[in-house]
Motif scaffolding. Structure first.
Motif, PDB file in Angstrom:
ATOM      1  N   THR A  40       0.644  21.148  32.935  1.00 47.60           N
ATOM      2  CA  THR A  40      -0.709  21.667  33.102  1.00 47.60           C
ATOM      3  C   THR A  40      -0.782  22.490  34.393  1.00 47.60           C
ATOM      4  O   THR A  40      -0.057  22.227  35.339  1.00 47.60           O
ATOM      5  CB  THR A  40      -1.751  20.532  33.115  1.00 47.60           C
ATOM      6  N   PHE A  61      -7.178  26.871  33.821  1.00 44.26           N
ATOM      7  CA  PHE A  61      -6.765  25.539  33.387  1.00 44.26           C
ATOM      8  C   PHE A  61      -5.930  25.708  32.134  1.00 44.26           C
ATOM      9  O   PHE A  61      -6.423  26.178  31.115  1.00 44.26           O
ATOM     10  CB  PHE A  61      -7.981  24.658  33.101  1.00 44.26           C
ATOM     11  N   LEU A  63      -2.902  23.918  29.573  1.00 41.63           N
ATOM     12  CA  LEU A  63      -2.202  22.705  29.161  1.00 41.63           C
ATOM     13  C   LEU A  63      -1.218  23.085  28.068  1.00 41.63           C
ATOM     14  O   LEU A  63      -1.603  23.670  27.053  1.00 41.63           O
ATOM     15  CB  LEU A  63      -3.197  21.671  28.634  1.00 41.63           C
TER      16      LEU A  63
END
Length: 137
Positions: A40, A61, A63
């Motif tokens: 991540t 962000f 992931l």
């Protein structure tokens, strides 16, 4: 919970990633929990990972599954962004073509109803025979 079973760790080096005109401090975190690994990119706040707030105001962000370094993560995201951009562009052609078809039908209807308008529109589309000057004796 996930936070209890997961082991967090920074990759060996902190890299700078980004384009030449904008650099972001790259923190790629690796999480192992219950046999799975994922990577991540974000900001670690206590036991949570929250979106990183860039200077431009955008949140970052990411992931991804598996163990990856910063270069791989951002290269994959760039590829995904490019792919979705082209999908949106191609999907955008459908409403444009539909609109042009509707507009041409409407134009054809107006030209059929008003012959005077038709003569003005067709005046610019028809070519008159060119008159060549007669040769002088």
């Amino acid at each position: 919970g996930v936070g209890e079973a997961a082991q967090w760790g920074l990759l060996p080096q902190q890299e700078s990633v980004g384009s030449s005109n904008r650099r972001l401090p790259g923190r790629v975190l690796l999480c192992r929990g219950e046999g799975e690994e994922f990577t991540t990119v974000g900001k670690q706040s206590g036991q949570e990972i929250v979106p990183y707030q860039a200077k431009s105001g955008e949140e970052l962000f990411i992931l991804q599954t598996g163990h990856r370094d910063a270069g791989e993560v951002f290269l994959t995201e760039q590829h995904h962004n490019r792919t979705w951009t082209w999908i949106y562009r191609l999907a955008g052609w459908f409403p444009v073509l539909l609109g042009l078809c509707c507009l041409s039908s409407l134009l054809e209807l107006v030209l059929d109803l008003y012959p005077s308008v038709r003569s003005v529109v067709t005046l610019g589309m028809t070519s008159s025979p060119s008159q060549s000057p007669s040769p002088s004796p």
